[in-house]
Design a protein around this motif. Structure first.
Motif, short mmCIF file in Angstrom:
data_model
loop_
_atom_site.label_atom_id
_atom_site.label_comp_id
_atom_site.label_asym_id
_atom_site.label_seq_id
_atom_site.Cartn_x
_atom_site.Cartn_y
_atom_site.Cartn_z
N LEU A 1 0.62 -1.41 0.10
CA LEU A 1 -0.10 -0.08 -0.03
C LEU A 1 0.80 1.23 -0.01
CD1 LEU A 1 -2.70 -1.24 2.55
CD2 LEU A 1 -2.97 -0.80 0.05
N ASN A 2 2.01 1.06 0.12
CA ASN A 2 3.14 2.30 -0.06
C ASN A 2 2.98 3.13 0.94
OD1 ASN A 2 5.27 3.64 -1.13
ND2 ASN A 2 4.10 4.88 -2.48
N VAL A 3 2.71 2.60 2.29
CA VAL A 3 2.69 3.74 3.63
C VAL A 3 3.66 2.91 4.35
CG1 VAL A 3 0.11 4.15 3.10
CG2 VAL A 3 0.86 2.10 4.47
N HIS A 4 3.81 3.73 5.65
CA HIS A 4 4.59 3.63 6.56
C HIS A 4 3.97 2.42 7.59
CE1 HIS A 4 7.10 3.63 10.24
NE2 HIS A 4 7.98 3.94 9.52
N PRO A 5 4.48 1.33 8.03
CA PRO A 5 3.98 0.67 8.80
C PRO A 5 3.12 1.11 10.24
CG PRO A 5 6.04 -0.58 8.45
CD PRO A 5 5.99 0.94 7.87
N LYS A 6 3.77 2.15 10.64
CA LYS A 6 3.03 2.87 11.87
C LYS A 6 1.47 3.29 11.44
CE LYS A 6 4.66 7.60 11.32
NZ LYS A 6 5.43 8.60 12.11
N LEU B 1 -0.96 1.28 12.85
CA LEU B 1 -1.00 0.98 14.55
C LEU B 1 -1.62 2.50 14.94
CD1 LEU B 1 2.26 -0.46 14.88
CD2 LEU B 1 0.09 -1.65 14.90
N ASP B 2 -1.95 3.60 14.04
CA ASP B 2 -2.50 4.82 14.39
C ASP B 2 -3.89 4.87 14.66
OD1 ASP B 2 -2.56 7.33 15.17
OD2 ASP B 2 -2.34 7.95 13.11
N PHE B 3 -4.42 4.54 15.76
CA PHE B 3 -5.93 4.46 16.04
C PHE B 3 -6.10 5.47 17.34
CE2 PHE B 3 -3.75 0.72 17.43
CZ PHE B 3 -4.32 0.34 18.65
N ASP B 4 -7.49 5.57 17.63
CA ASP B 4 -7.58 6.24 18.83
C ASP B 4 -7.89 5.13 20.01
OD1 ASP B 4 -7.93 8.68 17.59
OD2 ASP B 4 -10.04 8.38 17.07
N TRP B 5 -7.57 5.45 21.17
CA TRP B 5 -7.51 4.20 22.11
C TRP B 5 -8.43 4.76 23.14
CZ3 TRP B 5 -5.76 -0.29 22.75
CH2 TRP B 5 -5.96 -0.98 24.13
N GLU B 6 -9.51 4.25 23.65
CA GLU B 6 -10.46 4.63 24.53
C GLU B 6 -10.42 3.88 25.63
OE1 GLU B 6 -14.17 5.85 23.05
OE2 GLU B 6 -13.57 6.18 21.13
#
Length: 61
Positions: A48-53, A56-61
């Motif tokens: 997908l030509n994106v950084h692996p992070k 992992l970037d999601f909102d944590w509640e």
């Protein structure tokens, strides 16, 4: 997976690039029905030509 949709990548193309034996497994990942491991994370990021992070970037509640 929104990234795949934004890049107009079809499930079949991703499965081919991922070199997956089972196209259905890729479909389950793209629909969020199953998780994938760290080794697959890097492969999806490259396809997908994106950084692996990005995954992992999601909102944590």
């Amino acid at each position: 997976m929104e990234l795949a949709e934004e890049q107009e990548l079809k499930q079949e193309v991703i499965a081919e690039l991922f070199q997956a034996d089972d196209n259905r497994q890729i479909g389950r990942v793209l629909r969020g029905e199953t998780n994938f491991g760290i080794s697959e994370l890097e492969r999806f990021a490259k396809i997908l030509n994106v950084h692996p992070k990005t995954f992992l970037d999601f909102d944590w509640e």
